[in-house]
Design a protein around this motif. Sequence first.
Motif, PDB file in Angstrom:
ATOM      1  N   LYS A   4     -24.944 -39.023  44.785  1.00 34.25           N
ATOM      2  CA  LYS A   4     -24.027 -37.871  45.320  1.00 34.25           C
ATOM      3  C   LYS A   4     -22.903 -37.419  44.419  1.00 34.25           C
ATOM      4  N   THR A   5     -22.358 -38.363  43.700  1.00 35.30           N
ATOM      5  CA  THR A   5     -21.519 -38.029  42.529  1.00 35.30           C
ATOM      6  C   THR A   5     -22.050 -37.787  40.894  1.00 35.30           C
ATOM      7  N   ALA A   6     -23.107 -38.078  40.942  1.00 32.73           N
ATOM      8  CA  ALA A   6     -23.758 -37.769  39.675  1.00 32.73           C
ATOM      9  C   ALA A   6     -23.734 -36.300  38.985  1.00 32.73           C
ATOM     10  N   PRO A   7     -23.148 -35.976  37.885  1.00 33.42           N
ATOM     11  CA  PRO A   7     -23.315 -34.779  37.673  1.00 33.42           C
ATOM     12  C   PRO A   7     -24.514 -34.019  37.352  1.00 33.42           C
ATOM     13  N   PRO A   8     -24.615 -32.902  37.584  1.00 38.20           N
ATOM     14  CA  PRO A   8     -26.070 -31.972  37.520  1.00 38.20           C
ATOM     15  C   PRO A   8     -26.647 -32.058  36.139  1.00 38.20           C
ATOM     16  N   MET A   9     -27.730 -32.068  35.709  1.00 36.45           N
ATOM     17  CA  MET A   9     -28.465 -31.765  34.829  1.00 36.45           C
ATOM     18  C   MET A   9     -27.965 -30.382  33.809  1.00 36.45           C
ATOM     19  N   PRO A  10     -27.770 -30.535  32.502  1.00 39.77           N
ATOM     20  CA  PRO A  10     -27.255 -29.184  32.013  1.00 39.77           C
ATOM     21  C   PRO A  10     -28.599 -28.464  31.544  1.00 39.77           C
ATOM     22  N   HIS A 130     -25.212 -34.741  26.666  1.00 39.24           N
ATOM     23  CA  HIS A 130     -24.606 -33.799  27.903  1.00 39.24           C
ATOM     24  C   HIS A 130     -25.364 -34.649  29.257  1.00 39.24           C
ATOM     25  N   VAL A 131     -25.934 -35.590  29.141  1.00 36.85           N
ATOM     26  CA  VAL A 131     -26.517 -36.145  30.210  1.00 36.85           C
ATOM     27  C   VAL A 131     -25.934 -37.754  30.416  1.00 36.85           C
ATOM     28  N   THR A 132     -26.046 -38.204  31.721  1.00 44.70           N
ATOM     29  CA  THR A 132     -25.545 -39.546  31.790  1.00 44.70           C
ATOM     30  C   THR A 132     -26.736 -40.457  31.389  1.00 44.70           C
ATOM     31  N   PRO A 133     -26.417 -41.613  31.152  1.00 49.39           N
ATOM     32  CA  PRO A 133     -27.601 -42.538  30.621  1.00 49.39           C
ATOM     33  C   PRO A 133     -28.670 -42.784  31.760  1.00 49.39           C
ATOM     34  N   GLN A 134     -28.052 -42.545  33.256  1.00 48.72           N
ATOM     35  CA  GLN A 134     -28.960 -42.484  34.107  1.00 48.72           C
ATOM     36  C   GLN A 134     -30.183 -41.295  34.144  1.00 48.72           C
ATOM     37  N   GLN A 135     -29.762 -40.336  33.489  1.00 49.64           N
ATOM     38  CA  GLN A 135     -30.498 -39.034  33.323  1.00 49.64           C
ATOM     39  C   GLN A 135     -31.320 -39.059  32.019  1.00 49.64           C
ATOM     40  N   GLY A 190     -22.441 -27.525  18.987  1.00 50.25           N
ATOM     41  CA  GLY A 190     -21.716 -28.797  19.330  1.00 50.25           C
ATOM     42  C   GLY A 190     -22.417 -29.853  18.245  1.00 50.25           C
ATOM     43  N   ASN A 191     -21.647 -30.807  18.084  1.00 43.39           N
ATOM     44  CA  ASN A 191     -21.889 -31.857  17.189  1.00 43.39           C
ATOM     45  C   ASN A 191     -21.715 -33.296  17.980  1.00 43.39           C
ATOM     46  N   ALA A 192     -21.521 -34.424  17.440  1.00 42.38           N
ATOM     47  CA  ALA A 192     -21.581 -35.593  18.113  1.00 42.38           C
ATOM     48  C   ALA A 192     -20.427 -35.895  18.848  1.00 42.38           C
ATOM     49  N   SER A 193     -19.261 -35.073  18.814  1.00 45.30           N
ATOM     50  CA  SER A 193     -18.018 -35.299  19.327  1.00 45.30           C
ATOM     51  C   SER A 193     -18.049 -34.387  20.509  1.00 45.30           C
ATOM     52  N   SER A 194     -19.033 -33.566  20.738  1.00 46.17           N
ATOM     53  CA  SER A 194     -19.174 -32.699  21.833  1.00 46.17           C
ATOM     54  C   SER A 194     -19.981 -33.381  23.124  1.00 46.17           C
ATOM     55  N   GLY A 195     -19.541 -32.797  24.078  1.00 45.45           N
ATOM     56  CA  GLY A 195     -20.617 -33.150  25.181  1.00 45.45           C
ATOM     57  C   GLY A 195     -19.919 -33.996  26.174  1.00 45.45           C
ATOM     58  N   SER A 196     -20.391 -34.078  27.463  1.00 45.57           N
ATOM     59  CA  SER A 196     -19.860 -34.991  28.530  1.00 45.57           C
ATOM     60  C   SER A 196     -19.814 -36.256  28.366  1.00 45.57           C
ATOM     61  N   GLN A 197     -20.605 -36.790  27.227  1.00 41.16           N
ATOM     62  CA  GLN A 197     -20.718 -38.208  27.029  1.00 41.16           C
ATOM     63  C   GLN A 197     -19.884 -38.737  25.843  1.00 41.16           C
ATOM     64  N   SER A 198     -19.227 -37.666  25.124  1.00 41.28           N
ATOM     65  CA  SER A 198     -18.396 -37.900  23.870  1.00 41.28           C
ATOM     66  C   SER A 198     -17.487 -39.088  24.028  1.00 41.28           C
ATOM     67  N   GLN A 199     -16.696 -39.022  25.157  1.00 39.20           N
ATOM     68  CA  GLN A 199     -15.553 -40.041  25.267  1.00 39.20           C
ATOM     69  C   GLN A 199     -15.685 -41.316  25.141  1.00 39.20           C
ATOM     70  N   GLY A 200     -16.981 -41.947  25.405  1.00 37.37           N
ATOM     71  CA  GLY A 200     -17.483 -43.293  25.564  1.00 37.37           C
ATOM     72  C   GLY A 200     -18.127 -43.850  24.449  1.00 37.37           C
ATOM     73  N   GLN A 201     -18.183 -43.002  23.336  1.00 34.54           N
ATOM     74  CA  GLN A 201     -18.934 -43.162  22.270  1.00 34.54           C
ATOM     75  C   GLN A 201     -18.072 -44.252  21.417  1.00 34.54           C
ATOM     76  N   PHE A 202     -19.035 -45.174  20.760  1.00 32.60           N
ATOM     77  CA  PHE A 202     -18.367 -46.088  19.911  1.00 32.60           C
ATOM     78  C   PHE A 202     -17.913 -45.543  18.548  1.00 32.60           C
TER      79      PHE A 202
END
Length: 404
Positions: A4-10, A130-135, A190-202
């Motif tokens: 229910k809370t998962a973001p939609p696919m881009p 741009h997608v979650t690990p689950q997607q 966009g590059n590796a610093s872009s996208g919805s998943q960029s904040q959690g990158q090592f």
Amino acid sequence: MSAKTAPPMPWLIIASGSMIVLLVFGPRSAMGFFQLPMLMDTGWDRSTFGLAMALQNLFWGLSQPFFGALADKHGTGRVLALSGLLYAFGLFVMAHAAAPLWLHVGGGLLTGMAVGAGSFSVVLSAFARHVTPQQRSMAFGIGTAAGSAGMFLFAPISQALITLYGWSDSLTIMGAMMLAVPLLALPLRGNASSGSQSQGQFQQSAGAALREALGHRSYLLLTSGFFVCGFQVAFITAHFPAYLGDIGIDARYAVIAMACIGFFNILGSLAAGVIAQRYSKPYFLALIYVGRSIAVTAFLLFPQTPTSVILFAVVMGLLWLSTVPPTNALVAIMFGTRHLGMLGGVVFLSHQIGSFLGVWLGGYLYDHFGTYGPVWWLGVALGLFAAIVHWPIRERPVERALAA
């Protein structure tokens, strides 16, 4: 994260990237249809054409880590636009090749680099950001299926173009189609610093990421196994139409067979995305390679008829690019998405070294022995080897020491 809370696919990004992969993989998968008419007009032998296609696969592989790193740093859209321009120029040079050198430059060097710039590791790394690990595996499956659709569509398209306009003008027309790629690349800016998943990158430099990967046992096993995938599919792509002609099967069945591989590859890629999301990716990959070896063995041992050709194409289609979603997903699981374009490109380099050998050995051994048999059986043995090396791969993130 719950459903229910998962973001939609881009979907715009996935649709644009999928269209690019369709165009990039379409012409290169249809190269086998150009072999006989080109050689008939020019008088060159199969080793000459085979070397050009082998160089295409080799430069695809050699350029892919480089283009993947460029996309990670400077933006995926820019690299994909370059892919379309290189592709158009390479096919034009190949279409007007007056000597083997220009066939090798246009159909080998330029086209190979173009495919490297627009291939899976570049496009799928943009999806991963741009997608979650689950997607992720599902998104990878959709992108891979688009490459399969390119194979399905361009088999009859290329054959029809050759019939109507000849092989040279057909290559020019397909080169013009590649000019649509830069426009389709716009949503993938966009590059590796872009996208919805960029904040959690090592946070890690490209050099440190490469050293970490090359010291990781599971990554090295995955890379060595993907070599086999390249060997098997590139040999069939480049030589299967000629092989069917050698055994007396009507040329139209080559078109049907390659279209069947492309169509069932779509189903296989989508299924692989679903399966890899739910079950062990290394075990799934091992089963794919065993399945390929069984399919080739059965095709060679049983009577070869139009019916057996179609059945073989259906089975191989289901297994064709079904290796790509779990392979890329494993790289993302191990190391994250920050340098996925580069690290996925290194895995694909191994794939393309295998492709180079599969295509080149196909032509070389045929010219020396008058049969493709030795290469077929080598592919069977390599499939079993790939199954063995995938079995001990660990599906988990690399262990990293905490920063001080």
